[in-house]
Write an enzyme that holds these catalytic residues in place. Sequence first.
Site, PDB file in Angstrom:
ATOM      1  N   LEU A 197       0.819  -1.221   0.000  1.00  0.00           N
ATOM      2  CA  LEU A 197       0.000   0.000   0.000  1.00  0.00           C
ATOM      3  C   LEU A 197       0.849   1.267   0.000  1.00  0.00           C
ATOM      4  CD1 LEU A 197      -3.034  -0.948   2.329  1.00  0.00           C
ATOM      5  CD2 LEU A 197      -2.780  -1.274  -0.129  1.00  0.00           C
ATOM      6  N   ALA A 199       4.144  -5.590  -8.571  1.00  0.00           N
ATOM      7  CA  ALA A 199       4.640  -4.637  -7.564  1.00  0.00           C
ATOM      8  C   ALA A 199       5.947  -3.985  -8.019  1.00  0.00           C
ATOM      9  CB  ALA A 199       4.850  -5.372  -6.240  1.00  0.00           C
ATOM     10  N   ASN A 255      13.872  -1.721  -5.434  1.00  0.00           N
ATOM     11  CA  ASN A 255      12.484  -2.192  -5.361  1.00  0.00           C
ATOM     12  C   ASN A 255      12.148  -3.170  -6.491  1.00  0.00           C
ATOM     13  OD1 ASN A 255       9.880  -2.019  -4.022  1.00  0.00           O
ATOM     14  ND2 ASN A 255       9.171  -1.017  -5.888  1.00  0.00           N
ATOM     15  N   THR A 265       7.498  -4.013 -19.561  1.00  0.00           N
ATOM     16  CA  THR A 265       7.161  -2.730 -20.185  1.00  0.00           C
ATOM     17  C   THR A 265       7.824  -2.561 -21.545  1.00  0.00           C
ATOM     18  OG1 THR A 265       7.519  -0.337 -19.962  1.00  0.00           O
ATOM     19  CG2 THR A 265       9.071  -1.731 -18.849  1.00  0.00           C
ATOM     20  N   TYR A 291      14.320   2.690 -15.007  1.00  0.00           N
ATOM     21  CA  TYR A 291      13.047   1.973 -14.894  1.00  0.00           C
ATOM     22  C   TYR A 291      13.012   0.803 -15.888  1.00  0.00           C
ATOM     23  CZ  TYR A 291       8.211   0.817 -15.819  1.00  0.00           C
ATOM     24  OH  TYR A 291       7.057   0.119 -16.040  1.00  0.00           O
ATOM     25  N   LYS A 336      13.301  -3.476 -15.252  1.00  0.00           N
ATOM     26  CA  LYS A 336      12.337  -4.471 -15.741  1.00  0.00           C
ATOM     27  C   LYS A 336      13.046  -5.527 -16.599  1.00  0.00           C
ATOM     28  CE  LYS A 336       8.365  -3.061 -14.081  1.00  0.00           C
ATOM     29  NZ  LYS A 336       7.402  -3.918 -13.376  1.00  0.00           N
ATOM     30  N   HIS A 369       0.969  10.131 -15.886  1.00  0.00           N
ATOM     31  CA  HIS A 369       0.579   9.594 -17.194  1.00  0.00           C
ATOM     32  C   HIS A 369      -0.383  10.522 -17.941  1.00  0.00           C
ATOM     33  CE1 HIS A 369       1.967   5.710 -15.360  1.00  0.00           C
ATOM     34  NE2 HIS A 369       2.699   5.853 -16.444  1.00  0.00           N
ATOM     35  N   ILE A 384       2.075  20.017 -23.240  1.00  0.00           N
ATOM     36  CA  ILE A 384       2.531  19.038 -24.243  1.00  0.00           C
ATOM     37  C   ILE A 384       4.054  19.048 -24.215  1.00  0.00           C
ATOM     38  CG2 ILE A 384       2.570  18.376 -26.663  1.00  0.00           C
ATOM     39  CD1 ILE A 384      -0.045  19.761 -27.091  1.00  0.00           C
ATOM     40  N   ASP A 428      12.011  10.583 -24.043  1.00  0.00           N
ATOM     41  CA  ASP A 428      10.771  10.175 -24.716  1.00  0.00           C
ATOM     42  C   ASP A 428      11.042   9.760 -26.163  1.00  0.00           C
ATOM     43  OD1 ASP A 428       8.748  10.331 -22.864  1.00  0.00           O
ATOM     44  OD2 ASP A 428       8.192  12.391 -23.335  1.00  0.00           O
TER      45      ASP A 428
END
Length: 323
Positions: free
Chosen positions: A33, A74, A92, A117, A141, A145, A187, A205, A279
């Site tokens: 949580l 998670a 994590n 992802t 990130y 993954k 997001h 933007i 991006d």
Amino acid sequence: MKVLVAGGAGFIGSCTSEYLLDNGHEVVVFDSLVKGHRDAVDPRADFVQGDLGDALAIERAMVAHRPEGIIHFAAFIEVGESMVDPGKYFRNNVACGLNLLEAAAHNDVRKIVFSSTAAVYGMPKTIPISEREPTIPVNPYGESKLMFERILRWYHEIHGLQYTALRYFNAAGCSPNFGEDHNPESHLIPIIMQAAEGKRESIKIFGTDYPTPDGTCIRDYVHVLDLAQAHLLALESHEVGAFNLGSGAGHSVRSIIDTVREISGQEFRVDEAARRSGDPPRLISDSAAARATLGWKPKFDDIHEIVESAWRWRCDHPKGYAR
Ligand code: UFG
């Protein structure tokens, strides 16, 4: 099947848990949580509040509930934050996840489905992106993954743990009872909706000079219920490996803003801002492998339906999960 859902109080985790329960499966949600919400835990599920950093807590949950399968959602998910605090992401998303794998390996868990992802591809050269695209993440990130996917391969080889990694593109929409409520929100679709609700002054933007038809980034938005369907198929399948999950259609930031305007009927301010670092201009999925191998049949191919679904949840939950 009895399924332990780690991170089942988050956005995709809560919607998937509900989908599993609706399809006759038993669910145990394990969630700290820290990011998830207690009210996002389906009342039909068992709930264990625990952190994957606590090896004993996940071991105890596994012994008490004896799941046959695991879905692992998670993780921390903010690309920008991962560029500022990489250690938080590796700790994590990689180290804490190892406690889950260790507990799975010596408690006879048959299968683990891992929430991966499109960020594992970094700046892809070929569009649409298939699983054959080289994996060269451009932020911690995505790297975290990809590292976990690689670790899964070794647990499969050495301990026989079957796994499927699902590489999502941009998840959106809601399930019958659950939706997207991140704090802070980063997001695109929920941010535009906050502007439409008057909860933020404007939508910025990030970059209008990309090599795309309207100069803004193009993304592939996939409905969360289609993701949920893929998780169940992956749990039931004996296929091992990684699969892309996207709708296969690309939508620019400007076109998503127009769609939210149309569906909400609200006007709001749009500012043009500098590019956000890291991006890629276009991310569009080739999900043929998930369709052919897992039998995935996404039901939502219209961006209007996806945005409508997200807007509906917000109208029904104006404060998100806050009471
Ligand atoms: N954007 C804006 N303004 C905002 C927020 C976002 O213009 O206020 C733009 C972004 O620059 C990007 C697009 O909207 O071009 C989508 O951004 P999101 O943050 O919604 O999503 P991302 O495509 O950056 O990230 C998603 C997932 C990640 C995953 C990544 C794969 O959320 O978990 O795709 O690249 F890693």
